[in-house]
Design an enzyme around this catalytic site. Sequence first.
Site, PDB file in Angstrom:
ATOM      1  N   VAL A   1       0.949  -1.244  -0.105  1.00 30.97           N
ATOM      2  CA  VAL A   1      -0.074   0.103   0.049  1.00 30.97           C
ATOM      3  C   VAL A   1       0.892   1.513  -0.051  1.00 30.97           C
ATOM      4  O   VAL A   1       0.621   2.290  -0.655  1.00 30.97           O
ATOM      5  CB  VAL A   1      -0.966   0.038   1.280  1.00 30.97           C
ATOM      6  CG1 VAL A   1      -1.736   1.340   1.188  1.00 30.97           C
ATOM      7  CG2 VAL A   1      -1.881  -1.076   1.210  1.00 30.97           C
TER       8      VAL A   1
ATOM      9  N   ALA B   1      -7.258  19.095  -3.785  1.00 31.73           N
ATOM     10  CA  ALA B   1      -6.770  19.549  -2.561  1.00 31.73           C
ATOM     11  C   ALA B   1      -6.919  21.128  -2.541  1.00 31.73           C
ATOM     12  O   ALA B   1      -7.103  21.701  -1.509  1.00 31.73           O
ATOM     13  CB  ALA B   1      -5.657  18.808  -2.014  1.00 31.73           C
TER      14      ALA B   1
ATOM     15  N   LYS C   1      -6.913  -1.898   9.908  1.00 31.11           N
ATOM     16  CA  LYS C   1      -8.003  -2.058  10.890  1.00 31.11           C
ATOM     17  C   LYS C   1      -7.851  -3.127  11.994  1.00 31.11           C
ATOM     18  O   LYS C   1      -8.497  -3.093  12.931  1.00 31.11           O
ATOM     19  CB  LYS C   1      -9.130  -2.982  10.011  1.00 31.11           C
ATOM     20  CG  LYS C   1      -8.974  -4.374   9.813  1.00 31.11           C
ATOM     21  CD  LYS C   1      -8.494  -4.864   8.427  1.00 31.11           C
ATOM     22  CE  LYS C   1      -7.511  -5.722   8.484  1.00 31.11           C
ATOM     23  NZ  LYS C   1      -6.863  -6.015   7.248  1.00 31.11           N
TER      24      LYS C   1
ATOM     25  N   GLU D   1     -10.237   5.580   6.065  1.00 38.27           N
ATOM     26  CA  GLU D   1     -11.175   4.851   5.140  1.00 38.27           C
ATOM     27  C   GLU D   1     -10.432   3.380   4.410  1.00 38.27           C
ATOM     28  O   GLU D   1     -11.311   2.827   4.147  1.00 38.27           O
ATOM     29  CB  GLU D   1     -11.078   6.005   4.074  1.00 38.27           C
ATOM     30  CG  GLU D   1     -11.892   5.675   2.728  1.00 38.27           C
ATOM     31  CD  GLU D   1     -13.319   5.396   3.043  1.00 38.27           C
ATOM     32  OE1 GLU D   1     -13.965   4.372   3.276  1.00 38.27           O
ATOM     33  OE2 GLU D   1     -14.074   6.478   3.167  1.00 38.27           O
TER      34      GLU D   1
ATOM     35  N   VAL E   1     -11.186  -0.585   6.035  1.00 29.86           N
ATOM     36  CA  VAL E   1     -12.498  -1.213   5.771  1.00 29.86           C
ATOM     37  C   VAL E   1     -12.786  -1.429   4.182  1.00 29.86           C
ATOM     38  O   VAL E   1     -13.089  -0.209   3.702  1.00 29.86           O
ATOM     39  CB  VAL E   1     -13.896  -0.892   6.391  1.00 29.86           C
ATOM     40  CG1 VAL E   1     -14.822  -1.847   6.037  1.00 29.86           C
ATOM     41  CG2 VAL E   1     -13.399  -0.885   7.940  1.00 29.86           C
TER      42      VAL E   1
ATOM     43  N   GLY F   1     -10.993  -1.414   1.556  1.00 32.45           N
ATOM     44  CA  GLY F   1     -10.366  -1.044   0.614  1.00 32.45           C
ATOM     45  C   GLY F   1     -10.470   0.215  -0.420  1.00 32.45           C
ATOM     46  O   GLY F   1     -10.888   1.389   0.182  1.00 32.45           O
TER      47      GLY F   1
ATOM     48  N   GLU G   1      -2.638 -14.510   1.889  1.00 36.86           N
ATOM     49  CA  GLU G   1      -1.263 -14.314   2.288  1.00 36.86           C
ATOM     50  C   GLU G   1      -0.826 -15.726   2.689  1.00 36.86           C
ATOM     51  O   GLU G   1      -1.501 -16.938   2.511  1.00 36.86           O
ATOM     52  CB  GLU G   1      -1.169 -13.721   3.540  1.00 36.86           C
ATOM     53  CG  GLU G   1      -1.678 -12.152   3.278  1.00 36.86           C
ATOM     54  CD  GLU G   1      -1.361 -11.075   4.294  1.00 36.86           C
ATOM     55  OE1 GLU G   1      -0.491 -11.353   5.184  1.00 36.86           O
ATOM     56  OE2 GLU G   1      -2.470 -10.158   4.362  1.00 36.86           O
TER      57      GLU G   1
ATOM     58  N   ASP H   1     -10.711 -11.038  10.155  1.00 38.20           N
ATOM     59  CA  ASP H   1     -10.670  -9.790   9.515  1.00 38.20           C
ATOM     60  C   ASP H   1     -11.907  -9.298   9.262  1.00 38.20           C
ATOM     61  O   ASP H   1     -12.111  -8.118   9.403  1.00 38.20           O
ATOM     62  CB  ASP H   1      -9.782 -10.066   8.334  1.00 38.20           C
ATOM     63  CG  ASP H   1      -9.922  -9.168   7.299  1.00 38.20           C
ATOM     64  OD1 ASP H   1      -8.644  -8.392   7.333  1.00 38.20           O
ATOM     65  OD2 ASP H   1     -10.836  -8.920   6.436  1.00 38.20           O
TER      66      ASP H   1
ATOM     67  N   LYS I   1     -13.409  -5.511  10.774  1.00 42.47           N
ATOM     68  CA  LYS I   1     -14.155  -4.508   9.783  1.00 42.47           C
ATOM     69  C   LYS I   1     -15.548  -4.344  10.384  1.00 42.47           C
ATOM     70  O   LYS I   1     -15.862  -3.045  10.248  1.00 42.47           O
ATOM     71  CB  LYS I   1     -14.183  -5.103   8.579  1.00 42.47           C
ATOM     72  CG  LYS I   1     -12.663  -5.029   7.655  1.00 42.47           C
ATOM     73  CD  LYS I   1     -12.344  -5.509   6.731  1.00 42.47           C
ATOM     74  CE  LYS I   1     -11.130  -5.862   5.908  1.00 42.47           C
ATOM     75  NZ  LYS I   1     -10.610  -6.611   4.858  1.00 42.47           N
TER      76      LYS I   1
END
Lengths: 432, 432
Positions: free
Chosen positions: A14, A33, A105, A129, A132, A134, A190, A201, A205
């Site tokens: 990420v 922005a 998370k 954000e 949960v 993605g 994984e 998981d 979430k």
Amino acid sequence: MEKTEVAIVGLGTVGSGVARLLLDHGDRTARHAGRTLWLSHVVVRDLSRERDAQLPDGLLTDDLQRVIADPNVKVVAQLIGGIEPARSIMLQLLAGGKDIVTANKALLAEHGPELFDRARQLGRSIAFEASVAGGIPIITNISQCLSANQVTSLRGILNGTSNFVVTRMQQNNQPYEKSLHRAQQLGFAEADPTQDVDGSDSAQKLAILAHLGFGARVRWNEIPRRGIDTLDKTDMNYAGQLGYRIKLIAFALNTDQGLQLTVTPMLVEVGKPLAEVRENFNAISVVGDAVGPVFFHGQGAGRMPTASAVVADMIDTAVGRTALTFKTLELWSEGVPRVEMADPGDLRGQFYLRFNVRDEPGVLGQLAGLLGDEEISIASVFQHTADNEDDGVVPVVIMTRASLERNVNKAVAEIEKLSCVFAGTERLRILD
Amino acid sequence: MEKTEVAIVGLGTVGSGVARLLLDHGDRTARHAGRTLWLSHVVVRDLSRERDAQLPDGLLTDDLQRVIADPNVKVVAQLIGGIEPARSIMLQLLAGGKDIVTANKALLAEHGPELFDRARQLGRSIAFEASVAGGIPIITNISQCLSANQVTSLRGILNGTSNFVVTRMQQNNQPYEKSLHRAQQLGFAEADPTQDVDGSDSAQKLAILAHLGFGARVRWNEIPRRGIDTLDKTDMNYAGQLGYRIKLIAFALNTDQGLQLTVTPMLVEVGKPLAEVRENFNAISVVGDAVGPVFFHGQGAGRMPTASAVVADMIDTAVGRTALTFKTLELWSEGVPRVEMADPGDLRGQFYLRFNVRDEPGVLGQLAGLLGDEEISIASVFQHTADNEDDGVVPVVIMTRASLERNVNKAVAEIEKLSCVFAGTERLRILD
């Protein structure tokens, strides 16, 4: 143009996606922005490791203090997974006056109250954000876009690994282990997929969404959960013949008896949006008392979808929106809980039951009798042919009408005591 | 608790829903806004008219000046439809220092530049979540949640009336007029549904989304558009037999030749999310270059779904989020256009073509020859039986492979000159 300096901690999948969006698409973030998001530091543990991300000289450091001590850095994307050192790093960053964006998370589900209280004390914010679903912006949608609603129910496919595996099991008629192995080969699972496939998981979430949507104060490990790791492809087939797909559902329902929360594989009727969620995709159906049902579908993981959510949070934080939202979130605050948890036994719903019974007359009558004793009406019964003709065991599938979970559990316990019933009963809820 | 005074102008369907949320669920809005949204005035044209909304004494007035002159009122939901007096009222409210929330997409599509420039000059904001797709928060999702992305394509079902009618035509095998009449009976179509069924309403919404998602500066009436009012249920049937549903699609695609925008009925393959959108629902599929495809589904109109969006905007405005977002939106600003419009002829796609031909040998060869002359490959051909055996006219349906729209138009024009081809050719794009 005004400039907000930002930093990244953790340059994994990420993190490198976030760096790419900030470095390669600075014009875009600047436009959205109204200011430049200027990447000043990228903190990694091991400077010598090879990376695919091409970074300008001087950006990479293994010294977190460089970020903390830099007063120009306002926003930090903290993208280290797991509990420690992620927790300590977040506390240090908050103490150093940084606003945080995170995708972690597990950390929020485990230490949310501590981290959020600390941020509030220090006048800082935490945006999450990406934690949960993605790329699906479900956090903003629930906490901001649907704020005129009382959320009445939420049904989500929140774990891409599990959804990939069950899609494979059902489509390709492959057993669990083989489907999981394929997911690992394709990078959708994984090396240690335990938290994904056992429902943890999804429960983490769901806990976050339950805090946001219902004002629940539940800990993730208090949510009743079952994963996909105990599913048998036989049930996928039987469910398929009846027009259903089996999906791992994170479920929340506001009832008169309190909030029902559970993570469990359920039968979802083909044609319903959640049944059509394939492979590693995520989806969430939210019902609000004003808006009615709203459905979201997208990629729940992966480098760029998750980076999309992280950078949106960084923009929101730089612009000042996050600070305003964070103040009113009440998330993991120590206030009185707004909703009580319901007793799972009070949940009404239809069930799919599969019993392995001896192939002899009268068995069905006994099953039906014990179900009837607990006020469970039968919608349909299917006696399948034996997998192995020699052992005299045949699977009987019973679809019930809406019944109390407590009664179903009692009836199943009684049925399992019968001498004509073998081990291996399956019991799955049907999503209404 | 802090208090923000608000007002409503227009107490029609949406206005009465907004009043209900503010009056009956003040605790909820207070919790989400961190302040009370206090409804101080409701302006209507005719005080004597009967209304279902129960309002506290003293709230209702027919004098807009009461709102403008009240310095405590900060946020006004302007819920009058049409162009005038809605436009003048908005300008007066802005001049009076009010931030505006509106659901009026026709007004924005027609006078957006004037209204937004005026708001910017005066340091005020206009929020308009409810103007597109009702309860689906697509404005916030595109302008805020997906701000790390370049939107590359957008496909939406944005008009509930049209979708209700085509769903009926296809499911119940009913002609257009009968389906429209049913929609009117059920309240899903207005007495004069022209703007809905001729594609204008969808084009107005698409123009707003194209401004937000692509930085386009297009006027709604420059978007090529066709509605559902010229569809024949025969084509619904033929499309259905081939595994497609016909939907009114608002389409935007960023290409090397510029931005393609169009509103037109298209064939959508069964199983694709947009094909499964039923009755009066709306849906939007957005593709971002980072997030990939994200799909949204919900109620695009109706009292409470639209009120949900309006009140969320009122909360965002009262909290201060809207002011921050509005500053960076660039919406309808006089800046240089970021994208050029593409020539519709340059769009590549598959087509559904239906020709009415004389039932004689050799016709198909002539059709195929003329299509081949324009480099259009045929994927499949279906010669249907004549509706009326006496007149010797048979429909031939040709599904093409991906072709340039310009070439398809040329070929169809040539084919229509053939003596064996009768009037009434249908040409529909297939959504890819």
